[in-house]
Design a protein around this motif. Structure first.
Motif, short mmCIF file in Angstrom:
data_model
loop_
_atom_site.label_atom_id
_atom_site.label_comp_id
_atom_site.label_asym_id
_atom_site.label_seq_id
_atom_site.Cartn_x
_atom_site.Cartn_y
_atom_site.Cartn_z
N ARG A 1 0.83 -1.21 0.00
CA ARG A 1 0.00 0.00 0.00
C ARG A 1 0.86 1.26 0.00
N GLY A 2 1.94 1.21 0.79
CA GLY A 2 2.85 2.36 0.79
C GLY A 2 3.49 2.58 -0.56
N GLY A 3 3.92 1.52 -1.22
CA GLY A 3 4.50 1.66 -2.56
C GLY A 3 3.50 2.19 -3.56
N LEU A 4 2.26 1.71 -3.50
CA LEU A 4 1.23 2.20 -4.41
C LEU A 4 0.92 3.67 -4.15
N LEU A 5 0.92 4.06 -2.89
CA LEU A 5 0.69 5.47 -2.56
C LEU A 5 1.78 6.35 -3.14
N VAL A 6 3.04 5.91 -3.05
CA VAL A 6 4.15 6.68 -3.62
C VAL A 6 4.00 6.81 -5.13
N LEU A 7 3.61 5.74 -5.79
CA LEU A 7 3.43 5.79 -7.24
C LEU A 7 2.30 6.74 -7.63
#
Length: 390
Positions: free
Chosen positions: A140-146
């Motif tokens: 979820r954190g990686g998707l938020l950054v993207l």
């Protein structure tokens, strides 16, 4: 036919979002006004740009909503929401450029009801798809950054530079940066101060039930005071402190400005911090506490090694409440000279300039949304479950 329906069932939320999107296409998509103050004239999505652009954009939006109808395929639904948003950005950027061509030097183009309804439908589709994926905190954190990187790329590319809100921003770049730092200082600074006060107070309330019975009602009473009234009460109080206490005014303590807004936010923040600290520490199982006593741990060791680790998810949930709350309440600081994004909101209200209001409102919504997601991720990471490894 029944077998095919069973293989490809429809999603009830997807049906709702698709219906909202279809209805939104019947509403004005953009608004063209002679200047930044007067009311604009609504323009349909189908008439906002050239035929090729409209055809491509509407096809992307329609395909995105159609993909959202499929149940049991969250990645397909997520891709559909992103495709629809890409079409929405294309139509918004090209439509603004087309409508401003020959409309006059002071003409302004703003998103209208149709755009906001379509954006809402597609974002709800994205949220629904993500909720069914069951992604772990790191993903979820990686998707938020993207997603934030994609948003930043769109904003910095100049695709939306012809919109009225972008013109309002260009005229206030320095003021916007100052307001951003002030808003961050109010929201996150008050959170830090409330945590520094509330954690020790919550631990004391957990240890001493008598103190808990007197402290929590007082903090609950503070929560019942309307936010505007709380900000107003701080004005005479800190004004008196600034005028009578030596050195207070040099520290920035005065009746208006940053100090009264900061103190009011800290007072609002204490109840969630203290109450969740008490609840988190009380959540430690009795068996774990008995085992720690059997190992010869002192009260401080039990607190640090047993109670705090087990209660951390509940404590962080309280901090999440405080942070999202304070991001929104910091807008009201603009009324008493506290700065932040509220400055643009209230300036826009005074000037009847909708896009100036949005210049303060949209970053506030984005900051609150990102803060909530990040705090949710931290709560999940604090839980001793296998999800932490995902």
């Amino acid at each position: 036919m029944r077998a095919r329906a069973a293989r490809l069932p429809l999603s009830p939320p997807g049906i709702l979002f698709a219906a909202l999107g279809v209805l939104a296409l019947a509403l004005p998509f953009l608004s063209l006004a002679a200047n930044r103050i007067v009311a604009g004239e609504g323009v349909s999505a189908f008439a906002s740009a050239g035929v090729p652009t409209v055809a491509v954009a509407i096809a992307c939006i329609a395909a995105g909503l159609a993909l959202g109808l499929v149940r049991g395929a969250p990645w397909m639904r997520l891709g559909g929401s992103l495709l629809g948003l890409a079409g929405l950005v294309l139509l918004l950027s090209q439509g603004a450029t087309t409508l401003l061509d020959g409309a006059g030097d002071f003409a302004r183009v703003s998103p209208a009801a149709g755009f906001w309804c379509l954006a809402l439908a597609l974002m709800l589709l994205m949220a629904d798809a993500l909720s069914t994926m069951g992604l772990g905190p790191w993903r979820r954190g990686g998707l938020l950054v993207l997603l934030l990187a994609a948003l930043a790329a769109v904003l910095w590319s100049g695709l939306l530079g012809d919109l009225s809100i972008a013109q309002e921003y260009r005229g206030r770049i320095a003021a916007f940066r100052t307001a951003t730092w002030r808003h961050v200082g109010l929201a996150f600074g008050s959170l830090a101060a409330a945590a520094a006060i509330g954690f020790p107070l919550g631990i004391l309330c957990h240890r001493r039930p008598g103190l808990r019975g007197s402290v929590l009602p007082v903090l609950s009473f503070l929560q019942t005071i309307p936010s505007l009234a709380m900000f107003g009460l701080m004005i005479p109080l800190l004004g008196w402190v600034g005028s009578t206490v030596p050195g207070a005014r040099e520290l920035g303590i005065a009746g208006i400005g940053f100090a009264p807004a900061f103190v009011a936010l800290v007072l609002y923040s204490l109840l969630p911090v203290v109450a969740n600290t008490v609840a988190g520490l009380a959540a430690a199982p009795a068996s774990a506490l008995e085992a720690s006593r059997g190992m010869g741990m002192t009260a401080m060791q039990r607190l640090v090694r047993v109670e705090l680790p087990l209660g951390m998810p509940v404590i962080l949930a309280g901090l999440r409440i405080v942070l999202v709350q304070n991001v929104g309440l910091a807008v009201i600081a603009g009324l008493i000279g506290g700065g932040g994004y509220g400055t643009f909101v209230f300036q826009g209200l005074n000037q009847t300039a909708t896009d100036l209001i949005l210049l303060g409102a949209l970053p506030t919504v984005l900051m609150a949304l990102v803060s909530a997601i990040v705090m949710d991720i931290l709560v999940d990471l604090a839980r001793p479950t296998p999800e932490r490894s995902r």
